[in-house]
Write a protein that holds these residues in place. Structure first.
Motif, PDB file in Angstrom:
ATOM      1  N   SER A  84      -0.031  -2.028  -4.942  1.00  0.00           N
ATOM      2  CA  SER A  84      -1.542  -2.084  -4.642  1.00  0.00           C
ATOM      3  C   SER A  84      -1.833  -3.622  -4.361  1.00  0.00           C
ATOM      4  O   SER A  84      -2.613  -3.849  -3.449  1.00  0.00           O
ATOM      5  N   LYS A  85      -0.779  -4.422  -4.635  1.00  0.00           N
ATOM      6  CA  LYS A  85      -0.963  -5.671  -4.302  1.00  0.00           C
ATOM      7  C   LYS A  85       0.336  -6.631  -4.000  1.00  0.00           C
ATOM      8  O   LYS A  85       1.064  -6.212  -5.078  1.00  0.00           O
ATOM      9  N   GLY A 112       0.791  -1.176  -0.142  1.00  0.00           N
ATOM     10  CA  GLY A 112       0.042   0.015  -0.025  1.00  0.00           C
ATOM     11  C   GLY A 112       0.889   1.285   0.088  1.00  0.00           C
ATOM     12  O   GLY A 112       0.436   2.606  -0.036  1.00  0.00           O
ATOM     13  N   LYS A 124       0.452  -0.008  -9.027  1.00  0.00           N
ATOM     14  CA  LYS A 124      -0.680   0.769  -9.850  1.00  0.00           C
ATOM     15  C   LYS A 124      -0.314   1.995  -9.799  1.00  0.00           C
ATOM     16  O   LYS A 124       0.162   2.719  -9.056  1.00  0.00           O
ATOM     17  N   SER A 174      -5.992   7.086 -11.975  1.00  0.00           N
ATOM     18  CA  SER A 174      -7.174   7.037 -11.148  1.00  0.00           C
ATOM     19  C   SER A 174      -7.760   8.182 -10.775  1.00  0.00           C
ATOM     20  O   SER A 174      -8.791   8.639 -10.717  1.00  0.00           O
ATOM     21  N   GLY A 229      -3.192  -0.443 -14.743  1.00  0.00           N
ATOM     22  CA  GLY A 229      -3.898  -0.707 -13.463  1.00  0.00           C
ATOM     23  C   GLY A 229      -5.143  -1.312 -13.692  1.00  0.00           C
ATOM     24  O   GLY A 229      -5.803  -1.569 -12.713  1.00  0.00           O
ATOM     25  N   ILE A 242      -1.426   5.783  -9.596  1.00  0.00           N
ATOM     26  CA  ILE A 242      -2.572   6.707  -9.187  1.00  0.00           C
ATOM     27  C   ILE A 242      -2.993   7.582  -9.809  1.00  0.00           C
ATOM     28  O   ILE A 242      -4.052   8.249  -9.658  1.00  0.00           O
TER      29      ILE A 242
END
Length: 127
Positions: A61-62, A15, A97, A102, A127, A99
């Motif tokens: 993200s993961k 994260g 990811k 997004s 993403g 950002i």
């Protein structure tokens, strides 16, 4: 390296941003940090080269660690006996990811919401 040693490091970087993750991995005292550092660095290089993402806007993200096979070796001991040496392995998965994509998507959604127009999600790649 065993899965629980790698998990100890992965749980702390999940994260976080790419730059913060590299800084944390350089300063952590664990042996598992160096292979994970190389993995995150390689994943960011792939994301910037293949997908055209900016490394400054990448976020982990993961991140997961799964157990792999255990390599078993026999070590000769006294009086013709042997003992078993187990070397556990693990599979590490890192997903980055962008950002900034997004945030652009969120701004576009707000623009459509302002005029009560239907918002259609288009394929933006990545993403």
């Amino acid at each position: 390296m065993s899965a629980h040693k790698a998990r100890r490091v992965i749980d702390q970087i999940r994260g976080r941003s790419y730059e913060e993750t590299l800084m944390m991995l350089e300063l952590m005292p664990y042996q598992a940090c160096y292979p994970i550092f190389k993995l995150v660095y390689s994943a960011a290089a792939n994301a910037s080269h293949n997908m055209g993402f900016n490394e400054a806007s990448l976020v982990i993200s993961k991140a997961e660690v799964n157990e792999g096979t255990t390599v078993k070796k026999l070590k000769p001991r006294a009086r013709g006996r042997n003992s078993l040496i187990k070397r556990p392995t693990c599979h590490i998965t890192i997903v980055l990811k962008d950002i900034s994509l997004s945030e652009e998507l969120y701004e576009e959604y707000k623009r459509y919401e302002k005029y009560n127009l239907p918002f259609v999600l288009k394929n933006r790649g990545g993403g």
